[in-house]
Motif scaffolding. Structure first.
Motif, short mmCIF file in Angstrom:
data_model
loop_
_atom_site.label_atom_id
_atom_site.label_comp_id
_atom_site.label_asym_id
_atom_site.label_seq_id
_atom_site.Cartn_x
_atom_site.Cartn_y
_atom_site.Cartn_z
N LEU A 106 4.30 6.95 -8.65
CA LEU A 106 4.30 5.53 -9.22
C LEU A 106 5.26 5.16 -10.43
O LEU A 106 5.48 4.22 -10.44
N GLY A 139 4.93 -0.35 -3.73
CA GLY A 139 3.75 -1.45 -3.90
C GLY A 139 2.87 -1.72 -2.73
O GLY A 139 1.87 -1.59 -2.53
N PHE A 178 8.36 -9.66 -9.98
CA PHE A 178 9.31 -8.63 -10.15
C PHE A 178 10.66 -9.12 -9.65
O PHE A 178 11.72 -8.09 -9.68
N THR A 221 6.01 -1.80 -17.39
CA THR A 221 6.59 -2.55 -16.01
C THR A 221 5.82 -1.56 -14.99
O THR A 221 5.15 -2.31 -14.15
N THR A 222 5.76 -0.20 -15.37
CA THR A 222 4.93 0.61 -14.22
C THR A 222 3.55 0.13 -14.24
O THR A 222 2.84 0.00 -13.33
N SER A 226 8.85 4.83 -9.37
CA SER A 226 8.98 3.76 -8.50
C SER A 226 9.07 2.51 -9.59
O SER A 226 9.62 1.53 -9.47
N GLY A 227 7.89 2.29 -10.46
CA GLY A 227 7.72 1.28 -11.39
C GLY A 227 8.78 1.18 -12.60
O GLY A 227 8.96 0.05 -12.86
N PRO A 246 10.86 0.28 -5.13
CA PRO A 246 9.69 -0.02 -5.55
C PRO A 246 8.86 -1.16 -4.98
O PRO A 246 7.45 -0.92 -5.02
N ALA A 253 3.04 -3.33 -12.24
CA ALA A 253 3.39 -2.91 -10.91
C ALA A 253 1.85 -2.34 -10.43
O ALA A 253 1.33 -2.80 -9.39
N TRP A 254 1.47 -1.21 -11.19
CA TRP A 254 0.18 -0.72 -10.56
C TRP A 254 -0.86 -1.67 -10.70
O TRP A 254 -1.56 -1.56 -9.68
#
Length: 185
Positions: free
Chosen positions: A126, A85, A183, A143-144, A129-130, A81, A147-148
């Motif tokens: 996305l 990013g 993270f 969390t996703t 991965s997140g 992930p 991160a996004w």
């Protein structure tokens, strides 16, 4: 494409390329279909005939952008992930004109099937991965989104020159330690 007239080739590609060039120069709002026709070396009616209106051109730009974006994310996601990013940031910098259109849904047709498919594909990468960054399934969505928001915000700050390092730094060298702080490793 400016200065090179269009001749019996791919009108769609010529107009999209002209739109990308015009967007790089003056943003997605700073040009008209007539301007694209001039850049592509076609009649002023050709872009309207093929795309309908400016929203049609921007829909094609956004759909192409989301497809390229999904390709970049998929290639990086297999490395984890954090690499996804960084791929997000690399994409924004390498495809600035696409990026400027993709996340401005008021500019294009949200119901376009090609756009929807490409956007959904990128969103799925996305989300997957997140979600792997989350401690548990209940926190995966939050969390996703976090991160996004980081990747998108970092890219926007870099592109606008708001980060002091934007002038002469390496975006990955700046982003990587921030990702680790946010993270973990």
């Amino acid at each position: 494409m400016a200065g090179r007239p269009y001749h019996h080739g791919d009108l769609r590609r010529a107009v999209i390329d002209a739109a990308l060039e015009a967007t790089r120069e003056s943003g997605p709002a700073g040009w008209s279909l007539r301007e694209l026709a001039r850049r592509a070396g076609v009649s002023h009616a050709a872009p309207a005939h093929h795309f309908g209106d400016k929203a049609g051109v921007l829909t094609a730009v956004a759909a192409e952008g989301f497809a390229l974006f999904a390709d970049a994310l998929e290639a990086a996601a297999s490395q984890g992930p954090r690499e996804a990013g960084l791929a997000y940031i690399r994409f924004a910098l390498a495809h600035r004109a696409h990026f400027e259109v993709m996340f401005r849904p008021e500019l294009y047709r949200l119901d376009d099937p090609g756009l929807l498919a490409a956007r959904e594909r990128a969103g799925a990468v996305l989300a997957a991965s997140g979600g792997t960054l989350a401690a548990d399934a209940a926190r995966a969505r939050a969390t996703t989104i976090g991160a996004w928001a980081f990747a998108h915000g970092f890219a926007e700050l870099w592109l606008s020159g708001s980060l002091p390092e934007s002038a002469d730094g390496d975006p990955e060298e700046v982003a990587r330690p921030v990702i680790e702080v946010l993270f973990g490793r």
